[in-house]
Motif scaffolding. Structure first.
Motif, PDB file in Angstrom:
ATOM      1  N   ILE A 148      18.941  39.129  34.923  1.00 57.76           N
ATOM      2  CA  ILE A 148      19.541  39.194  33.589  1.00 57.76           C
ATOM      3  C   ILE A 148      20.895  39.865  33.742  1.00 57.76           C
ATOM      4  CG2 ILE A 148      19.328  40.082  31.245  1.00 57.76           C
ATOM      5  CD1 ILE A 148      16.327  40.028  31.570  1.00 57.76           C
ATOM      6  N   GLY A 149      21.944  39.087  33.564  1.00 58.30           N
ATOM      7  CA  GLY A 149      23.304  39.596  33.723  1.00 58.30           C
ATOM      8  C   GLY A 149      24.028  38.872  34.836  1.00 58.30           C
ATOM      9  N   ALA A 150      25.113  38.178  34.486  1.00 65.36           N
ATOM     10  CA  ALA A 150      25.867  37.386  35.461  1.00 65.36           C
ATOM     11  C   ALA A 150      27.196  38.051  35.801  1.00 65.36           C
ATOM     12  CB  ALA A 150      26.104  35.965  34.931  1.00 65.36           C
ATOM     13  N   GLY A 151      27.174  39.375  35.914  1.00 62.65           N
ATOM     14  CA  GLY A 151      28.355  40.090  36.374  1.00 62.65           C
ATOM     15  C   GLY A 151      28.395  40.122  37.892  1.00 62.65           C
ATOM     16  N   PHE A 152      29.229  41.001  38.451  1.00 58.12           N
ATOM     17  CA  PHE A 152      29.406  41.047  39.903  1.00 58.12           C
ATOM     18  C   PHE A 152      28.097  41.347  40.630  1.00 58.12           C
ATOM     19  CE2 PHE A 152      33.634  42.254  38.230  1.00 58.12           C
ATOM     20  CZ  PHE A 152      34.339  41.180  38.729  1.00 58.12           C
ATOM     21  N   ILE A 153      27.402  42.405  40.216  1.00 56.01           N
ATOM     22  CA  ILE A 153      26.185  42.800  40.919  1.00 56.01           C
ATOM     23  C   ILE A 153      25.120  41.725  40.775  1.00 56.01           C
ATOM     24  CG2 ILE A 153      24.276  44.451  40.912  1.00 56.01           C
ATOM     25  CD1 ILE A 153      26.303  46.642  40.371  1.00 56.01           C
ATOM     26  N   PRO A 177      29.647  33.044  34.414  1.00 53.11           N
ATOM     27  CA  PRO A 177      29.505  34.263  35.217  1.00 53.11           C
ATOM     28  C   PRO A 177      30.806  35.063  35.263  1.00 53.11           C
ATOM     29  CG  PRO A 177      28.527  32.381  36.346  1.00 53.11           C
ATOM     30  CD  PRO A 177      29.274  31.832  35.169  1.00 53.11           C
ATOM     31  N   MET A 178      30.662  36.373  35.328  1.00 52.77           N
ATOM     32  CA  MET A 178      31.800  37.299  35.439  1.00 52.77           C
ATOM     33  C   MET A 178      32.841  37.020  34.360  1.00 52.77           C
ATOM     34  SD  MET A 178      32.052  37.313  39.637  1.00 52.77           S
ATOM     35  CE  MET A 178      32.222  35.537  39.732  1.00 52.77           C
ATOM     36  N   ASN A 179      32.352  36.621  33.191  1.00 53.41           N
ATOM     37  CA  ASN A 179      33.234  36.148  32.128  1.00 53.41           C
ATOM     38  C   ASN A 179      34.131  37.244  31.578  1.00 53.41           C
ATOM     39  OD1 ASN A 179      33.670  33.733  30.142  1.00 53.41           O
ATOM     40  ND2 ASN A 179      33.455  35.520  28.832  1.00 53.41           N
ATOM     41  N   ARG A 180      33.593  38.462  31.463  1.00 47.59           N
ATOM     42  CA  ARG A 180      34.393  39.534  30.870  1.00 47.59           C
ATOM     43  C   ARG A 180      35.612  39.844  31.718  1.00 47.59           C
ATOM     44  NH1 ARG A 180      32.333  45.696  29.994  1.00 47.59           N
ATOM     45  NH2 ARG A 180      32.377  45.591  32.259  1.00 47.59           N
ATOM     46  N   ALA A 181      35.454  39.739  33.030  1.00 50.48           N
ATOM     47  CA  ALA A 181      36.567  40.049  33.929  1.00 50.48           C
ATOM     48  C   ALA A 181      37.558  38.909  34.041  1.00 50.48           C
ATOM     49  CB  ALA A 181      36.027  40.403  35.312  1.00 50.48           C
ATOM     50  N   PHE A 182      37.065  37.667  34.077  1.00 51.17           N
ATOM     51  CA  PHE A 182      37.927  36.557  34.458  1.00 51.17           C
ATOM     52  C   PHE A 182      38.009  35.420  33.453  1.00 51.17           C
ATOM     53  CE2 PHE A 182      36.210  37.909  38.781  1.00 51.17           C
ATOM     54  CZ  PHE A 182      37.284  38.744  39.043  1.00 51.17           C
ATOM     55  N   GLY A 183      37.133  35.369  32.473  1.00 55.76           N
ATOM     56  CA  GLY A 183      37.116  34.219  31.595  1.00 55.76           C
ATOM     57  C   GLY A 183      36.420  33.034  32.242  1.00 55.76           C
ATOM     58  N   SER A 336      39.383  38.330  30.151  1.00 55.45           N
ATOM     59  CA  SER A 336      38.992  37.018  29.633  1.00 55.45           C
ATOM     60  C   SER A 336      39.901  36.540  28.514  1.00 55.45           C
ATOM     61  CB  SER A 336      37.540  37.078  29.128  1.00 55.45           C
ATOM     62  OG  SER A 336      37.403  38.038  28.097  1.00 55.45           O
ATOM     63  N   GLY A 337      40.614  37.464  27.858  1.00 55.94           N
ATOM     64  CA  GLY A 337      41.513  37.074  26.778  1.00 55.94           C
ATOM     65  C   GLY A 337      42.918  36.722  27.225  1.00 55.94           C
ATOM     66  N   ASP A 338      43.201  36.841  28.521  1.00 59.68           N
ATOM     67  CA  ASP A 338      44.541  36.555  29.032  1.00 59.68           C
ATOM     68  C   ASP A 338      44.800  35.052  29.114  1.00 59.68           C
ATOM     69  OD1 ASP A 338      44.780  39.259  29.351  1.00 59.68           O
ATOM     70  OD2 ASP A 338      44.777  39.237  31.534  1.00 59.68           O
ATOM     71  N   ASP A 339      46.090  34.707  29.192  1.00 59.77           N
ATOM     72  CA  ASP A 339      46.450  33.363  29.609  1.00 59.77           C
ATOM     73  C   ASP A 339      46.093  33.218  31.086  1.00 59.77           C
ATOM     74  OD1 ASP A 339      47.621  32.825  27.101  1.00 59.77           O
ATOM     75  OD2 ASP A 339      49.496  33.762  27.729  1.00 59.77           O
ATOM     76  N   VAL A 340      45.670  32.042  31.498  1.00 63.41           N
ATOM     77  CA  VAL A 340      45.308  31.836  32.905  1.00 63.41           C
ATOM     78  C   VAL A 340      45.815  30.485  33.356  1.00 63.41           C
ATOM     79  CG1 VAL A 340      43.033  30.922  32.257  1.00 63.41           C
ATOM     80  CG2 VAL A 340      43.402  31.806  34.563  1.00 63.41           C
ATOM     81  N   GLU A 341      46.336  30.456  34.564  1.00 63.64           N
ATOM     82  CA  GLU A 341      46.788  29.227  35.195  1.00 63.64           C
ATOM     83  C   GLU A 341      46.188  29.140  36.596  1.00 63.64           C
ATOM     84  OE1 GLU A 341      48.553  26.668  34.198  1.00 63.64           O
ATOM     85  OE2 GLU A 341      49.114  27.392  32.199  1.00 63.64           O
TER      86      GLU A 341
END
Length: 395
Positions: A148-153, A177-183, A336-341
């Motif tokens: 339960i939890g799709a973060g890094f760990i 996965p890792m959505n909060r960090a990377f979107g 996750s809220g940043d612009d990403v390219e």
């Protein structure tokens, strides 16, 4: 100062001890740690340490003789439960106190508790050596691990367990996965890697109820499906370990609120590592970082501040995660809220840059180490995001 106490048997705490001696402090040093083990490195706990017997020796940050050589008094196996800043004493869980002239707080972070799992007997966490030992034992006889939890760990442990031949299902309410960090762009790339290795990844999925039986744990999802788990790992994030500071007068809010130098409002008290929240001048914003490199750098910087060199601590954060053959290296402060390219993408590599407020805020390089240095420099220089995307600043 005649005695400096470091609270927290962590990487930041050991780095502070080392820097204090390197800068010529010849007074008494005391290390207080909640765990009985000598301080050790934690990143392997969700990776190679799970593949066999968990042993402290290879993970130790320093051998026992190092503490003797540096004249460090160890108070291990005793958690700090209070701080009396007027009397300048740290209260321990056995009722004893340790007086200090200078204090480094490096108590790190603790697993975030889930209301669904807090009362379960068989729910596992993965934050320390004892947790890893319990997970290794659980995986030995497990056919199905539910995370339960799709973060890094969570994702690192999923990859390791899959490599051991265990069936793995990962559940998270986030979109990837890792959505909060990377979107989603980076998260979905990793989701595909896990799926290729046979991991079932259920994102945008909530857990409704968990029931324990004598042999298995039943995880009922909001959509009605029930997962039968032989082992259940809960990895829903971490919070700064600050509860013991209640009533101390230290301002706390998602970590100990520090000045840019890592000093606190209380004279003679500094903080470092996961527990410290400070204003990072490179980005012009407050932040708290839970990664290895930051712990080393802040431990050293906090020691310098305590000894009278209170310069602002500025940094371009750096961290990594290894999942299967995908070696992700991240610099900066993406969100996750940043612009990403996406600058480059294939079945094995990924290079993504993030922008916020018109400047580059972070970068992710998967199996592309040569791109990392130039992107880190661009972040440090607050380069315009469009220029980095266009390739005029990054190779």
């Amino acid at each position: 100062m005649r005695r400096i106490v470091v609270v927290g048997g962590s990487l930041a705490g050991v780095s502070a001890l080392e820097e204090l001696r390197a800068r010529g402090f010849d007074g008494e040093l005391v290390l207080v740690g909640a765990e009985r083990h000598l301080p050790y490195t934690r990143p392997p706990l969700s990776k190679e340490a799970l593949t066999g017997e968990v042993r402290h020796g290879p993970l130790a940050l320093r051998e026992s003789g190092w503490y003797d050589d540096h004249h460090v008094t160890l108070r291990l196996g005793h958690a700090a439960t209070g701080l009396d800043s007027r009397e300048r004493v740290v209260v321990l869980d056995d009722g004893t106190t340790v007086g200090y002239d200078g204090l480094v707080i490096a108590t790190g972070s603790s697993p975030r508790r889930s209301a669904l799992t807090s009362t379960l007997v068989n729910a596992l966490e993965l934050r320390n050596l004892d947790d890893a030992e319990r997970l290794v034992r659980a995986l030995r006889g497990a056919r199905h691990l539910v995370v339960i939890g799709a973060g890094f760990i969570g994702m690192e442990a999923a990859a390791t367990a899959r490599g051991l031949g265990v069936e793995v299902t990962v559940v998270d309410v986030a979109a990837s996965p890792m959505n909060r960090a990377f979107g989603s762009a980076v998260g979905q790339w990793f989701q595909r890697r896990h799926q290729e290795h046979g991991v079932r990844v259920l994102c945008s999925t909530a857990v409704e109820r968990i029931e324990e039986s004598s042999h298995r744990t039943l995880v009922r999802l909001a959509g009605g499906e029930t997962l039968a788990a032989d082992a259940l790992l809960v990895a829903v994030g971490a919070t700064a370990t600050t509860a013991w500071l209640a009533g101390s007068g230290l301002p706390v809010g998602d970590g100990i609120l520090c000045e840019p130098s890592l000093a606190t409002e209380i004279p003679g008290v500094v903080a470092a590592g996961d527990v410290a929240r400070w204003h990072n001048g490179t980005f012009g914003e407050p932040m708290r970082i839970e990664h290895w490199t930051n712990a080393v750098e802040q431990g050293r910087h906090a020691a310098a501040t305590l000894l009278g060199d209170p310069r602002p601590f500025t940094s371009v954060p750096y961290f990594w995660t290894d999942q299967y053959d995908a070696k992700l290296r991240c610099v900066g402060r993406p969100s996750s809220g940043d612009d990403v390219e996406i600058l480059a993408e294939s079945g094995r590599t990924l290079v993504a840059v993030f922008g916020r407020g018109g400047v580059v805020s972070g970068a992710v390089c998967v199996n592309a180490p040569r791109r990392l240095a130039a992107l880190r420099q661009a972040i440090a220089e607050r380069a315009p995001f469009p220029d980095v995307v266009a390739g005029t600043l990054a190779p």
